[in-house]
Design a protein around this motif. Structure first.
Motif, short mmCIF file in Angstrom:
data_model
loop_
_atom_site.label_atom_id
_atom_site.label_comp_id
_atom_site.label_asym_id
_atom_site.label_seq_id
_atom_site.Cartn_x
_atom_site.Cartn_y
_atom_site.Cartn_z
N ARG A 93 0.82 -1.22 0.00
CA ARG A 93 0.00 0.00 0.00
C ARG A 93 0.86 1.27 0.00
O ARG A 93 0.37 2.35 0.35
CB ARG A 93 -0.92 0.01 1.22
N ARG A 101 6.54 10.71 -7.10
CA ARG A 101 6.27 11.44 -5.86
C ARG A 101 7.58 11.64 -5.13
O ARG A 101 8.30 10.69 -4.84
CB ARG A 101 5.30 10.61 -5.03
N ASP A 143 3.53 11.91 1.88
CA ASP A 143 2.26 12.50 2.32
C ASP A 143 2.10 12.14 3.80
O ASP A 143 1.96 10.97 4.14
CB ASP A 143 1.12 11.91 1.49
N GLU A 151 -0.23 13.42 5.85
CA GLU A 151 -1.54 13.82 6.34
C GLU A 151 -2.26 12.63 6.97
O GLU A 151 -2.28 11.54 6.40
CB GLU A 151 -2.37 14.37 5.19
N PRO A 152 -2.87 12.81 8.15
CA PRO A 152 -3.65 11.71 8.76
C PRO A 152 -5.02 11.62 8.11
O PRO A 152 -6.04 11.92 8.73
CB PRO A 152 -3.72 12.12 10.23
N SER A 153 -5.06 11.25 6.87
CA SER A 153 -6.30 11.27 6.09
C SER A 153 -7.17 10.05 6.42
O SER A 153 -6.69 9.07 7.00
CB SER A 153 -5.97 11.26 4.60
N PRO A 154 -8.43 10.09 6.04
CA PRO A 154 -9.29 8.92 6.25
C PRO A 154 -8.72 7.66 5.58
O PRO A 154 -8.81 6.57 6.14
CB PRO A 154 -10.61 9.33 5.61
N LEU A 155 -8.14 7.84 4.41
CA LEU A 155 -7.57 6.68 3.72
C LEU A 155 -6.41 6.09 4.52
O LEU A 155 -6.29 4.87 4.66
CB LEU A 155 -7.08 7.11 2.33
#
Lengths: 472, 244
Positions: free
Chosen positions: B106, B118, B122, B124-128
């Protein structure tokens, strides 16, 4: 001894006053009043820089000034549509060329389109508006793309601010388990809660992976999951407070709730895009002409994914890449028009599907509640280069639609010499080289947001101007 | 700045944990077993010198901190085997999807830089991100429970200080000691012996999961294991695991 900096003072003051979250709240705007229509957004990206002569900004290929020699001559137009050359590599342009008596300009109501625009999109022309002659201020792919996505000129190659899909999701409080779905596109979130961040996928299989928990054995028992959720809701610690000075832990917890919601979803079955066609997807497959597994990877397949996400209540904001190889510096014939047609065909089918599907609990179709922004990072030069291709060109165009916009009209224009950006009066739409202004991405972003009653304060440092001529 | 911030926060939130403020309030020791892992590292030196069972020693320099940030995928990939140890075959316990390491499978989805498409992580504590951390925690905890079953009590990761049938009702002291150890191992948070607030939510989670698993029957070792499984998932999905 520690000094108390201004920043730490502000952090502490904010936290002590209960303002544990510096970021804008997810439900901050509440622009969507109770009972109001949902506000969907579709962003369609055509990657590589499109040839707008073939699609959104055509020229009459039979006109004397647009013939190759005349265009190249000193004082000439500098514009060569080259439709006949393109036809040699793309026979599917022939019907449009025949129907237009060789001009290549397909007229639909107040709009004109180039010969690569397919019937599926032309059918919805009355519901669309075109912006022409936008000034992109860059010829670099990443910069142009990110400028269009965020409405803010990037810092070097790095995106500046949040992309429109993120802003839209946050300001409309996001609907569905994956409120902001990015299909093969970039997306940025600089200041909004993490719950508004796009979930990036490339296929229906990715969506299923996101919507389903990983299969593990044994799974936590139901009672344990309930206890875990109770712990999540009540868990607090000094350490977590310490990490939350800039809202990180608050964002983490909001994302956790959103993640739990998405993995508890029963919607994964709606994305079982396989062959043979699942019975529940027959209509969708038919609408997007998906006949074999490879079709799922085409723009039509991606548009079908977007349609399913929107109409199954999974997403209210979808960004989607409908072409990815338009950077035709060499041998444009047989490549550019084919990709443009495929991409716009997918978009046309998406619009038609949304038109044919009614929002549950409403009398309106999804399309009547959807704002559209179709764009590329810039355009291609109006003259064919020595390698039979076209290079990067500053003046760009966009295709827009939405319930808050006046459609069936064109705003702006490129010049008839060199297809350059020009200054316009944003209220009357008249060409105004003296007092007018160049159209830029932040102007379009602000206009789209304003058209749906959403704020565009985040663009204030870009001095956006509303294009009043486009607003209802 | 961080110390000041924490002090203000704890005043406001009525936190009960003691704060290391650079020497004035030395961290207390959760157990007397500081010579075995998880190790307790001493506080950064202040004017009165370090304390605790670690390196200690004060230089007099004040400690400062940058803002908190999320662990990168690379850091997560490295941290799991450190926290969860190895299985019976000596392979590091980590998140697996099929035969692949989850962080590798992942990687792109989680936003790890590949330096081709990239060039930055990243964070960011994103939902994904959280969705896949749910997957990570559930899979990894199952694996560590299997690995623990093959280990001697003193080498166990999840239940070093608690017996196979110890519950809050039957041996609260052991459960609490185990929870303190886990908080230190997973979160680097030292919960003092007298500090209830640092472990109470986990104790309740453990107790609720055990009781729920047992239902109306007698509690057995399987129910207790279910309790520690829930605690393990909670520890791996707590903010304290993901931020530093």
């Amino acid at each position: 001894m520690n000094r108390t900096s201004r920043r730490s003072f502000l952090e502490i003051a904010s936290l002590l006053s209960g303002g544990l979250f510096f970021k804008e709240t997810f439900l901050g705007n509440a622009a969507r009043a109770a009972g109001a229509d949902p506000q969907f957004l579709v962003m369609a990206y055509f990657g590589g820089g499109w040839d707008q002569l073939l699609a959104l900004d055509p020229r009459d290929a039979t006109a004397a000034q647009y013939q190759y020699a005349a265009a190249r001559a000193a004082g000439g137009s500098g514009i060569y549509p080259a439709y006949a050359d393109m036809l040699a590599g793309d026979v599917l342009m022939q019907p449009a060329m025949t129907a237009t008596a060789g001009t290549g300009v397909q007229v639909r109501g107040g709009l004109t389109f180039g010969p690569a625009m397919p019937d599926s999109l032309l059918a919805s022309s009355a519901d669309l508006a075109i912006v022409r002659g936008m000034s992109m201020d860059t010829l670099t792919h990443e910069v142009g793309r990110r400028y269009q996505l965020t409405g803010k000129f990037p810092r070097g190659l790095v995106a500046n601010g949040s992309s429109l899909n993120t802003v839209w999701t946050a300001e409309t409080a996001g609907l569905g388990d994956l409120p902001n779905l990015a299909i093969s596109t970039e997306s940025y979130n600089e200041t909004y809660p993490a719950a508004a961040t796009a979930v990036k996928v490339t296929s229906a299989a990715d969506v299923r992976t996101v919507l389903q928990p990983q299969a593990v054995s044994p799974i936590l028992k139901t009672g344990s999951e309930s206890a875990l959720q109770a712990w999540e809701a009540g868990s607090d610690s000094c350490e977590a407070h310490g990490y939350d000075a800039t809202g990180l832990v608050t964002a983490f917890r909001a994302s956790k709730a959103q993640a739990r919601k998405m993995t508890n979803s029963s919607a994964a079955a709606s994305f079982n895009f396989t062959f043979p066609v699942p019975a529940a997807l027959t209509g969708l497959y038919g609408a997007f002409n998906l006949n074999a597994a490879p079709d799922l990877l085409t723009p039509r397949g991606k548009a079908a994914l977007a349609a399913q996400a929107m109409t199954q209540g999974i997403s209210n904001v979808v960004s989607i890449q409908l072409a990815n190889d338009l950077d035709d510096h060499f041998d444009e014939a047989g490549s550019q028009s084919v990709q443009l047609r495929d991409g716009f065909d997918a978009l046309g089918r998406l619009i038609n599907y949304l038109k044919a599907t009614v929002v549950p609990g409403s009398t309106k179709s999804y399309w009547q509640c959807t704002t559209l922004m179709a764009f590329s990072e810039f355009s291609r030069t109006p003259m064919i280069n020595s390698r039979d291709g076209r290079d990067h060109h500053l003046a760009a165009s966009m295709l827009l639609g939405g319930p808050g916009l006046k459609t069936n009209q064109v705003f702006g224009a490129t010049s008839d010499k060199g297809m350059n950006a020009q200054k316009f009066n944003f209220t009357t739409g008249a060409l105004d080289a003296t007092n007018g202004a160049l159209i830029r991405p932040p102007d379009v972003h602000a206009t789209l947001l304003h058209s749906m009653g959403l704020p565009y304060d985040h663009l204030s440092n870009q001095s956006p101007r509303l294009i009043s001529k486009l607003l209802k | 700045m961080k110390n000041l911030l924490l002090a203000a926060l704890c005043t406001a939130a009525a936190c009960t944990a003691k704060i290391d403020d650079g020497g004035r309030a030395p961290p207390s020791i959760s157990t007397t077993d500081t010579d075995v892992p998880p190790f307790d590292h001493g506080g950064l030196g202040g004017s009165s010198g370090g304390s605790g069972g670690g390196t200690g020693g004060g230089s007099g320099a004040s400690s400062t901190s940058s803002g908190a940030q999320r662990l990168s995928v690379s850091q997560l990939r490295s941290s799991l085997p450190v926290v969860l140890g190895s299985d019976g075959a000596g392979a590091p316990v980590t998140w697996k999807i099929g035969t692949a390491v989850g962080f590798d499978a992942r990687s792109a989805t989680l936003g790890e830089a590949d330096y081709l498409t990239r060039v930055d992580d990243d964070l960011e504590p994103s939902p994904l991100y959280l969705k896949f951390m749910f997957d990570m925690a559930r899979d990894s905890c199952n694996r560590v429970i299997v690995a623990d079953a093959a280990r001697a009590q003193t080498a166990r990761v999840l239940t070093r200080w608690a017996g196979a049938t110890d519950t809050v009702a039957s041996n609260k002291a052991a459960v609490d000691k185990n929870l303190r150890s886990l908080r230190l191992a997973f979160h680097g948070v030292k919960v003092a012996d007298g500090d209830e607030a640092g472990i109470a939510p986990y104790r309740k989670l453990f107790d609720d999961a055990v009781k729920s698993s047992a239902g109306t029957g007698a509690i057995d070792a399987g129910d207790v294991t279910e309790g520690w499984r829930a605690v393990c998932v909670a520890l791996l999905t707590a903010p304290e695991y993901h931020f530093y």
